[in-house]
Scaffold this motif. Structure first.
Motif, PDB file in Angstrom:
ATOM      1  N   LEU A  77       3.992  10.191  -9.909  1.00 48.56           N
ATOM      2  CA  LEU A  77       3.331  10.612 -11.155  1.00 48.56           C
ATOM      3  C   LEU A  77       2.620  11.955 -10.980  1.00 48.56           C
ATOM      4  CD1 LEU A  77       1.855   7.213 -12.438  1.00 48.56           C
ATOM      5  CD2 LEU A  77       3.850   8.453 -13.307  1.00 48.56           C
ATOM      6  N   ILE A  78       1.961  12.135  -9.825  1.00 52.40           N
ATOM      7  CA  ILE A  78       1.295  13.412  -9.557  1.00 52.40           C
ATOM      8  C   ILE A  78       2.318  14.543  -9.507  1.00 52.40           C
ATOM      9  CG2 ILE A  78      -0.006  14.733  -7.834  1.00 52.40           C
ATOM     10  CD1 ILE A  78      -1.409  12.104  -7.071  1.00 52.40           C
TER      11      ILE A  78
ATOM     12  N   LEU B 258      10.720  12.433  -5.922  1.00 47.47           N
ATOM     13  CA  LEU B 258      11.435  12.057  -7.146  1.00 47.47           C
ATOM     14  C   LEU B 258      10.699  12.572  -8.378  1.00 47.47           C
ATOM     15  CD1 LEU B 258      12.565   8.388  -6.397  1.00 47.47           C
ATOM     16  CD2 LEU B 258      14.048  10.379  -6.721  1.00 47.47           C
ATOM     17  N   GLY B 259       9.381  12.692  -8.257  1.00 46.01           N
ATOM     18  CA  GLY B 259       8.595  13.240  -9.366  1.00 46.01           C
ATOM     19  C   GLY B 259       8.992  14.665  -9.689  1.00 46.01           C
ATOM     20  N   GLY B 260       9.353  15.429  -8.649  1.00 48.49           N
ATOM     21  CA  GLY B 260       9.802  16.792  -8.868  1.00 48.49           C
ATOM     22  C   GLY B 260      11.158  16.865  -9.539  1.00 48.49           C
TER      23      GLY B 260
ATOM     24  N   LEU C 145      -0.048  10.871 -17.847  1.00 49.76           N
ATOM     25  CA  LEU C 145       0.796  10.337 -16.775  1.00 49.76           C
ATOM     26  C   LEU C 145       0.158  10.586 -15.410  1.00 49.76           C
ATOM     27  CD1 LEU C 145       4.429  11.314 -17.880  1.00 49.76           C
ATOM     28  CD2 LEU C 145       3.454   9.017 -17.737  1.00 49.76           C
ATOM     29  N   VAL C 146      -0.376  11.784 -15.218  1.00 51.75           N
ATOM     30  CA  VAL C 146      -1.032  12.112 -13.945  1.00 51.75           C
ATOM     31  C   VAL C 146      -2.260  11.228 -13.736  1.00 51.75           C
ATOM     32  CG1 VAL C 146      -2.285  13.908 -12.679  1.00 51.75           C
ATOM     33  CG2 VAL C 146      -0.151  14.468 -13.849  1.00 51.75           C
ATOM     34  N   LEU C 147      -3.052  11.038 -14.787  1.00 50.38           N
ATOM     35  CA  LEU C 147      -4.238  10.179 -14.674  1.00 50.38           C
ATOM     36  C   LEU C 147      -3.852   8.741 -14.335  1.00 50.38           C
ATOM     37  CD1 LEU C 147      -6.531  11.394 -17.605  1.00 50.38           C
ATOM     38  CD2 LEU C 147      -7.017  11.543 -15.149  1.00 50.38           C
ATOM     39  N   CYS C 148      -2.703   8.287 -14.821  1.00 50.00           N
ATOM     40  CA  CYS C 148      -2.246   6.921 -14.523  1.00 50.00           C
ATOM     41  C   CYS C 148      -1.984   6.724 -13.029  1.00 50.00           C
ATOM     42  CB  CYS C 148      -0.973   6.612 -15.309  1.00 50.00           C
ATOM     43  SG  CYS C 148      -1.252   6.321 -17.076  1.00 50.00           S
TER      44      CYS C 148
ATOM     45  N   VAL D 176       0.833  -1.197   0.000  1.00 51.16           N
ATOM     46  CA  VAL D 176       0.000   0.000   0.000  1.00 51.16           C
ATOM     47  C   VAL D 176       0.878   1.262   0.000  1.00 51.16           C
ATOM     48  CG1 VAL D 176      -1.789   1.280   1.238  1.00 51.16           C
ATOM     49  CG2 VAL D 176      -1.855  -1.213   1.186  1.00 51.16           C
ATOM     50  N   LEU D 177       1.934   1.246   0.829  1.00 50.11           N
ATOM     51  CA  LEU D 177       2.845   2.393   0.869  1.00 50.11           C
ATOM     52  C   LEU D 177       3.561   2.561  -0.463  1.00 50.11           C
ATOM     53  CD1 LEU D 177       4.324   4.650   2.427  1.00 50.11           C
ATOM     54  CD2 LEU D 177       6.008   2.925   3.118  1.00 50.11           C
ATOM     55  N   LEU D 178       4.054   1.474  -1.030  1.00 51.28           N
ATOM     56  CA  LEU D 178       4.759   1.560  -2.307  1.00 51.28           C
ATOM     57  C   LEU D 178       3.836   2.058  -3.413  1.00 51.28           C
ATOM     58  CD1 LEU D 178       6.904  -1.716  -2.219  1.00 51.28           C
ATOM     59  CD2 LEU D 178       7.662   0.630  -1.783  1.00 51.28           C
ATOM     60  N   SER D 179       2.578   1.605  -3.399  1.00 46.60           N
ATOM     61  CA  SER D 179       1.609   2.091  -4.391  1.00 46.60           C
ATOM     62  C   SER D 179       1.374   3.583  -4.230  1.00 46.60           C
ATOM     63  CB  SER D 179       0.280   1.337  -4.250  1.00 46.60           C
ATOM     64  OG  SER D 179       0.425  -0.012  -4.614  1.00 46.60           O
ATOM     65  N   PHE D 180       1.257   4.022  -2.971  1.00 48.55           N
ATOM     66  CA  PHE D 180       1.081   5.450  -2.705  1.00 48.55           C
ATOM     67  C   PHE D 180       2.252   6.250  -3.289  1.00 48.55           C
ATOM     68  CE2 PHE D 180       2.533   9.041  -0.222  1.00 48.55           C
ATOM     69  CZ  PHE D 180       1.425   9.872  -0.251  1.00 48.55           C
ATOM     70  N   ILE D 181       3.473   5.805  -3.027  1.00 47.99           N
ATOM     71  CA  ILE D 181       4.657   6.541  -3.474  1.00 47.99           C
ATOM     72  C   ILE D 181       4.724   6.599  -4.999  1.00 47.99           C
ATOM     73  CG2 ILE D 181       7.187   6.497  -3.547  1.00 47.99           C
ATOM     74  CD1 ILE D 181       7.121   5.381  -0.682  1.00 47.99           C
TER      75      ILE D 181
END
Length: 389
Positions: free
Chosen positions: A223-224, A347-349, A374-377, A213-218
C-alpha cells in the motif's frame, strides 16, 4: 576518524560500493527507453515490456535470491551475481534485437533481486542490532547520492561518445567492483562465521507463508509503494494538466526530492533511533498521506513544493525503516531469505501506476485523496510488533 569506527570496515566498503555501482547503473538504465526508441526503433509496447520485465522478475525472484544467500553464503552469491550483471550491461551495448533487450533486462532484474538481499544481509552480519537503523539510513542516502550523480554522467558520456557507451562503462565498472570484492570478501568473511540455513527451499517458503507478521509487513508495504509510485507515474501527468509548463515544475520537484533526502536523511535517522521501528514507519505513513493530499489540492508552485517536501520526509522515515523492520522479524539464520521475500512489496510499484492511471482518467480531482487513504490503510497492518530475532 571516529565516524569510520561506527561501523565495521566491510560495512563502509559495501556502502561505498553501493554508491559506485548505483552511479554506474544510473548512468545507463534511466535512458534505456530513449535508447530503445532512438537506436532500435522499438514501439511503445515493446519498450513497455522491456522496461517492465525487470521489476516484475525482481519482485518474483527476490525470495530465491535471499534464500540462496542464506543457504550458500553471502560471498558466492554476491560475486557470481555482479559478474553476471557486468555481462548484462555489455549485452545492452551490443544487442540489436528488442527480444535480446527483454532477455537482458530480465537478467538485470534477476541480478538485482539476488544482489540486494545478499549485500544487505552481509552488512547486517557485521553490524550490531542497535546500529542497524543508521546503517539502512546511510544506505538509502548512498543510493540517492548515486541517483543525482549517475544520470548527469550518463548524459555527458552519451553526448561525447556513442549512445551505447554508458552501458559499456557500466559493465567495466561492475567488473572492477567484482575483482575488488573478491579480495575484500576473502579477507573479511573469513573472520566471521556467517549464519546459514539448512532448511529446504520448500520448507522455507511454507514458513514464510505462515508468518503473520511478515505477511502483514508485505501487505502494508504494498500500500505504501502504491502511494510512492504516483511520484513517477501519475504526478507528472497531473501537474501537466493543472499547471502551465508542468514539465519545468516536475523537473524542479525531482531535484527537490533528491536534495531533501540528502539534507535530512542523517538527522532524521539519528532522531528516529530513539523510537521503535513501528512508530517510525507510522510517522512516515502519515507524512506520505499528507504530502499526497496536498498534491491533490495544490494550484501553484509553493504548494507543490511544500507537498514535495512533506512527501519526501515520509520517504525518509519509511523506506530505510522497512529494512530495519524486516531485520527485526527475521531469524538470525534467515536474514537474506526474509529480505528477499520482502521484495514482494514492490508489487505496489506495479499496481500503483495502474490504479493511478485509472483514477487520473475517471476521478481526477479526487485521485490523490483516494491514494492517500490507501496509504493510511497501511497503518492497519503494522499493529503487530515485530519479534526480535
Amino acid at each position: 576518524m571516529a565516524v569510520f569506527k561506527f561501523f565495521h570496515p566491510l560495512v563502509w566498503i559495501i556502502l561505498g560500493g553501493t554508491i559506485f555501482t548505483r552511479i554506474a547503473s544510473f548512468m545507463a538504465m534511466p535512458f534505456l527507453a530513449i535508447y530503445l526508441h532512438n537506436e532500435i526503433g522499438a514501439s511503445p509496447l515493446e519498450i513497455g515490456i522491456t522496461i517492465g520485465i525487470a521489476p516484475l522478475l525482481s519482485t518474483v525472484s527476490g525470495f530465491f535470491g535471499g534464500y540462496f544467500t542464506d543457504r550458500f553464503g553471502r560471498k558466492i552469491v554476491i560475486l557470481s551475481t555482479i559478474l553476471v550483471w557486468s555481462i548484462v550491461f555489455f549485452g545492452f551495448a551490443t544487442a540489436q534485437s528488442i527480444w535480446l533487450f527483454v532477455l537482458f533486462n530480465a537478467l538485470n532484474g534477476l541480478c538485482r533481486s539476488f544482489f540486494e538481499p545478499s549485500t544487505q544481509a552481509l552488512m547486517i552480519d557485521f553490524t550490531p542490532a542497535d546500529k542497524r537503523k543508521r546503517l539502512f539510513s546511510l544506505r538509502y542516502t548512498a543510493i540517492n547520492i548515486a541517483a543525482v550523480i549517475g544520470p548527469i554522467i550518463g548524459v555527458y558520456i552519451a553526448k561525447l561518445a556513442n549512445p551505447s557507451m554508458p552501458f559499456i562503462l557500466t559493465g567495466i565498472m561492475y567488473i572492477i567492483y567484482t575483482i575488488f570484492l573478491f579480495f575484500v570478501l576473502n579477507h573479511y568473511t573469513a573472520q566471521a562465521s556467517q549464519p546459514s540455513t539448512k532448511t529446504s527451499i520448500r520448507q522455507t517458503f511454507t514458513i514464510l507463508l505462515t508468518n503473520r507478521v511478515l505477511l502483514s509487513f508485505i501487505l502494508g508495504a504494498i500500500l505504501i509503494n502504491i502511494g510512492y509510485s504516483q511520484f513517477d507515474s501519475t504526478l507528472p501527468q497531473f501537474i501537466e494538466l493543472k499547471i502551465e509548463d508542468g514539465v519545468a515544475l516536475y523537473s524542479l520537484l525531482i531535484s527537490l526530492n533528491a536534495g531533501v533526502v540528502l539534507l535530512l536523511q542523517l538527522p532524521i535517522s539519528i532522531v528516529t533511533e530513539r523510537f521503535s521501528t513501528t512508530t517510525t514507519l507510522l510517522v512516515g505513513v502519515l507524512f506520505f498521506a499528507l504530502g499526497l493530499l496536498l498534491f491533490g489540492f495544490s494550484t501553484n508552485y509553493p504548494l507543490y513544493i511544500t507537498a514535495m517536501v512533506i512527501f519526501t520526509i515520509g520517504e525518509i522515515f519509511a523506506f530505510p525503516t522497512m529494512n530495519v523492520m524486516i531485520d527485526e522479524i527475521a531469524p538470525d539464520t534467515q536474514k537474506g531469505t526474509y529480505l528477499g521475500a520482502a521484495q514482494f512489496r514492490n508489487l505496489g510499484g506495479f499496481i500503483g501506476p495502474i490504479i493511478g492511471g485509472w483514477l487520473l482518467t475517471h476521478y481526477l480531482d479526487g485521485m490523490f485523496i483516494i491514494i492517500a487513504i490507501l496509504v493510511l490503510c497501511s497503518a492497519l497492518f503494522y499493529r503487530m510488533k515485530p519479534q526480535q530475532s
